[in-house]
Write an enzyme that holds these catalytic residues in place. Structure first.
Site, mmCIF file in Angstrom:
data_model
loop_
_atom_site.group_PDB
_atom_site.id
_atom_site.type_symbol
_atom_site.label_atom_id
_atom_site.label_comp_id
_atom_site.label_asym_id
_atom_site.label_seq_id
_atom_site.Cartn_x
_atom_site.Cartn_y
_atom_site.Cartn_z
ATOM 1 N N SER A 18 0.827 -1.200 0.000
ATOM 2 C CA SER A 18 0.000 0.000 0.000
ATOM 3 C C SER A 18 0.871 1.264 0.000
ATOM 4 O O SER A 18 2.067 1.202 0.306
ATOM 5 C CB SER A 18 -0.885 -0.020 1.256
ATOM 6 O OG SER A 18 -1.698 1.124 1.342
ATOM 7 N N GLY A 19 0.251 2.374 -0.355
ATOM 8 C CA GLY A 19 0.808 3.712 -0.145
ATOM 9 C C GLY A 19 2.267 3.894 -0.539
ATOM 10 O O GLY A 19 2.675 3.630 -1.680
ATOM 11 N N TYR A 165 2.201 7.061 18.278
ATOM 12 C CA TYR A 165 2.788 7.162 16.935
ATOM 13 C C TYR A 165 4.022 8.081 16.948
ATOM 14 O O TYR A 165 5.065 7.747 16.373
ATOM 15 C CB TYR A 165 1.721 7.697 15.984
ATOM 16 C CG TYR A 165 2.123 7.745 14.530
ATOM 17 C CD1 TYR A 165 2.136 6.589 13.742
ATOM 18 C CD2 TYR A 165 2.479 8.952 13.918
ATOM 19 C CE1 TYR A 165 2.493 6.639 12.400
ATOM 20 C CE2 TYR A 165 2.835 9.009 12.581
ATOM 21 C CZ TYR A 165 2.836 7.853 11.829
ATOM 22 O OH TYR A 165 3.190 7.904 10.490
ATOM 23 N N ALA A 167 5.985 8.808 19.426
ATOM 24 C CA ALA A 167 7.086 8.148 20.143
ATOM 25 C C ALA A 167 7.775 7.132 19.231
ATOM 26 O O ALA A 167 9.008 7.056 19.162
ATOM 27 C CB ALA A 167 6.562 7.454 21.404
ATOM 28 N N LYS A 169 7.903 7.105 15.972
ATOM 29 C CA LYS A 169 8.597 7.736 14.846
ATOM 30 C C LYS A 169 9.829 8.527 15.295
ATOM 31 O O LYS A 169 10.808 8.626 14.551
ATOM 32 C CB LYS A 169 7.626 8.620 14.060
ATOM 33 C CG LYS A 169 6.512 7.819 13.370
ATOM 34 C CD LYS A 169 7.077 6.807 12.375
ATOM 35 C CE LYS A 169 6.010 6.112 11.568
ATOM 36 N NZ LYS A 169 6.567 5.154 10.587
HETATM 37 P P1 NAD Z 1 -0.488 2.480 4.388
HETATM 38 O O1 NAD Z 1 -1.449 2.204 5.490
HETATM 39 O O2 NAD Z 1 -1.004 2.882 3.056
HETATM 40 O O3 NAD Z 1 0.484 1.220 4.196
HETATM 41 C C1 NAD Z 1 1.082 0.573 5.269
HETATM 42 C C2 NAD Z 1 1.324 -0.868 4.880
HETATM 43 O O4 NAD Z 1 1.974 -1.510 5.995
HETATM 44 C C3 NAD Z 1 0.037 -1.669 4.626
HETATM 45 O O5 NAD Z 1 0.127 -2.345 3.380
HETATM 46 C C4 NAD Z 1 -0.034 -2.649 5.787
HETATM 47 O O6 NAD Z 1 -0.628 -3.900 5.439
HETATM 48 C C5 NAD Z 1 1.430 -2.798 6.135
HETATM 49 N N1 NAD Z 1 1.629 -3.292 7.501
HETATM 50 C C6 NAD Z 1 0.980 -2.913 8.628
HETATM 51 N N2 NAD Z 1 1.413 -3.606 9.670
HETATM 52 C C7 NAD Z 1 2.370 -4.448 9.211
HETATM 53 C C8 NAD Z 1 3.187 -5.429 9.825
HETATM 54 N N3 NAD Z 1 3.095 -5.714 11.132
HETATM 55 N N4 NAD Z 1 4.080 -6.103 9.061
HETATM 56 C C9 NAD Z 1 4.167 -5.836 7.728
HETATM 57 N N5 NAD Z 1 3.407 -4.946 7.093
HETATM 58 C C10 NAD Z 1 2.514 -4.249 7.826
HETATM 59 O O7 NAD Z 1 0.498 3.582 4.961
HETATM 60 P P2 NAD Z 1 1.461 4.635 4.216
HETATM 61 O O8 NAD Z 1 0.786 5.938 4.237
HETATM 62 O O9 NAD Z 1 1.962 4.070 2.945
HETATM 63 O O10 NAD Z 1 2.642 4.691 5.262
HETATM 64 C C11 NAD Z 1 3.887 4.075 5.049
HETATM 65 C C12 NAD Z 1 4.859 4.554 6.104
HETATM 66 O O11 NAD Z 1 4.996 5.962 5.995
HETATM 67 C C13 NAD Z 1 4.369 4.271 7.522
HETATM 68 O O12 NAD Z 1 5.466 3.924 8.316
HETATM 69 C C14 NAD Z 1 3.809 5.616 7.960
HETATM 70 O O13 NAD Z 1 3.838 5.765 9.345
HETATM 71 C C15 NAD Z 1 4.730 6.574 7.242
HETATM 72 N N6 NAD Z 1 4.170 7.902 7.029
HETATM 73 C C16 NAD Z 1 3.100 8.080 6.189
HETATM 74 C C17 NAD Z 1 2.623 9.354 6.003
HETATM 75 C C18 NAD Z 1 1.480 9.643 5.057
HETATM 76 O O14 NAD Z 1 1.112 10.795 4.927
HETATM 77 N N7 NAD Z 1 0.926 8.666 4.397
HETATM 78 C C19 NAD Z 1 3.190 10.440 6.663
HETATM 79 C C20 NAD Z 1 4.253 10.217 7.517
HETATM 80 C C21 NAD Z 1 4.746 8.937 7.677
#
Ligand code: NAD
Length: 255
Positions: A18-19, A165, A167, A169
């Site tokens: 994802s993402g 969250y 903490a 990060k």
């Molecule tokens: P998302 O929810 O779209 O994707 C996260 C993915 O992690 C999912 O596919 C999920 O299945 C997987 N996942 C969750 N728990 C897991 C586990 N225990 N083992 C393996 N996989 C697992 O999130 P995103 O927005 O793509 O975020 C990705 C990273 O970027 C995260 O660490 C998030 O904290 C960080 N982040 C995102 C944003 C944002 O704006 N989207 C901003 C700051 C930081």
């Protein structure tokens, strides 16, 4: 071999279903890496490989891209992934991207111990376990490499409802610096990315009113596209960033 800045390299990406993780697989593969998409949701990781990656030719001696089920918070699951990479590719991954992450938001006064532990276990311990396992393999093989840990702007500034969250990060940033100091001599670079707000399923859960409030503080006046952070991750994975380690890089539209 697909030409590009990470051509012929083997990359493991967590949270690849994802993402940001999915976009990272897309850009790394476009730039010539063979990608192992790892996610707790195997079907989603498989979908990433099928529909978002540029097909790897096998002329670099590596098998093609693959998808694996992985729970980053479980050391046995991480060891299983390491073993699979060893068997299937007969080479260590030299690019590791820790993108798996979760949120369990609540006010400090209402947050359960369970929600605190869940977020710390995935975001912080999970990044530690994956980084440790794959760094070990690089050290044993005497190979240089690049590890990119996805932290967050919230790890630096904090946020309402996100004590757990933030903490986790902040921990990722500190852990990244320590690992970079330890691994520098082996030419294994470790960097953190601090994304602002990106259009992904994680941010879809944030109320629209909150997003509009945040956007007022973003000089570029929009949310990021996951591909925009994936480009920075791929730069850090490549030798184009050969003198960058221990850094915490903001990718947030100026927020
Ligand atoms: P998302 O929810 O779209 O994707 C996260 C993915 O992690 C999912 O596919 C999920 O299945 C997987 N996942 C969750 N728990 C897991 C586990 N225990 N083992 C393996 N996989 C697992 O999130 P995103 O927005 O793509 O975020 C990705 C990273 O970027 C995260 O660490 C998030 O904290 C960080 N982040 C995102 C944003 C944002 O704006 N989207 C901003 C700051 C930081």
């Amino acid at each position: 071999m697909v030409a590009g800045i990470v051509a012929g390299r083997l990359a493991v990406v967590t949270g690849a279903g994802s993402g940001i993780g999915r976009a990272t697989c897309q850009v790394l593969s476009r730039e010539g890496a063979t990608v192992i998409a790892a996610d707790k949701n195997y079907e989603a990781a498989l979908e990433t490989i099928k529909t978002h990656t540029v097909l790897s030719s096998q002329s670099n001696g590596l098998a093609g891209h693959s998808a694996v089920e992985l729970d980053v918070s479980d050391s046995k699951s991480v060891q299983k992934l390491l073993e699979k990479v060893r068997k299937q590719y007969k080479a260590p991954a030299t690019i590791v991207v820790n993108s798996a992450g979760i949120t369990r938001d609540n006010w400090l006064t209402k947050m359960s111990e369970e929600d605190y532990d869940a977020v710390l276990n995935v975001n912080l311990k999970g990044s530690f376990l994956v980084m440790q396992a794959f760094a070990r393999a690089m050290v044993i093989a005497s190979l240089p490499g690049s590890i990119i840990n996805i932290s967050s702007i919230i790890g630096k500034h904090g946020n309402k409802g996100q004590t757990n969250y933030s903490a986790s990060k902040a921990g990722v940033i500190a852990m990244t610096r320590s690992a970079a100091i330890e691994l520098g001599k082996m030419n294994i670079r470790v960097n953190a990315i601090l994304p602002g707000y990106f259009k992904t399923p994680m941010v879809d859960t944030v109320p629209e009113k909150v997003i509009q409030g945040v956007l007022k503080m973003v000089p570029l006046a929009r949310m990021g596209d996951p591909l925009e952070v994936a480009e920075v991750i791929t730069f850090l994975a490549s030798d184009k960033s050969s003198f960058i380690t221990g850094a915490a890089i903001d990718v947030n539209g100026g927020l």
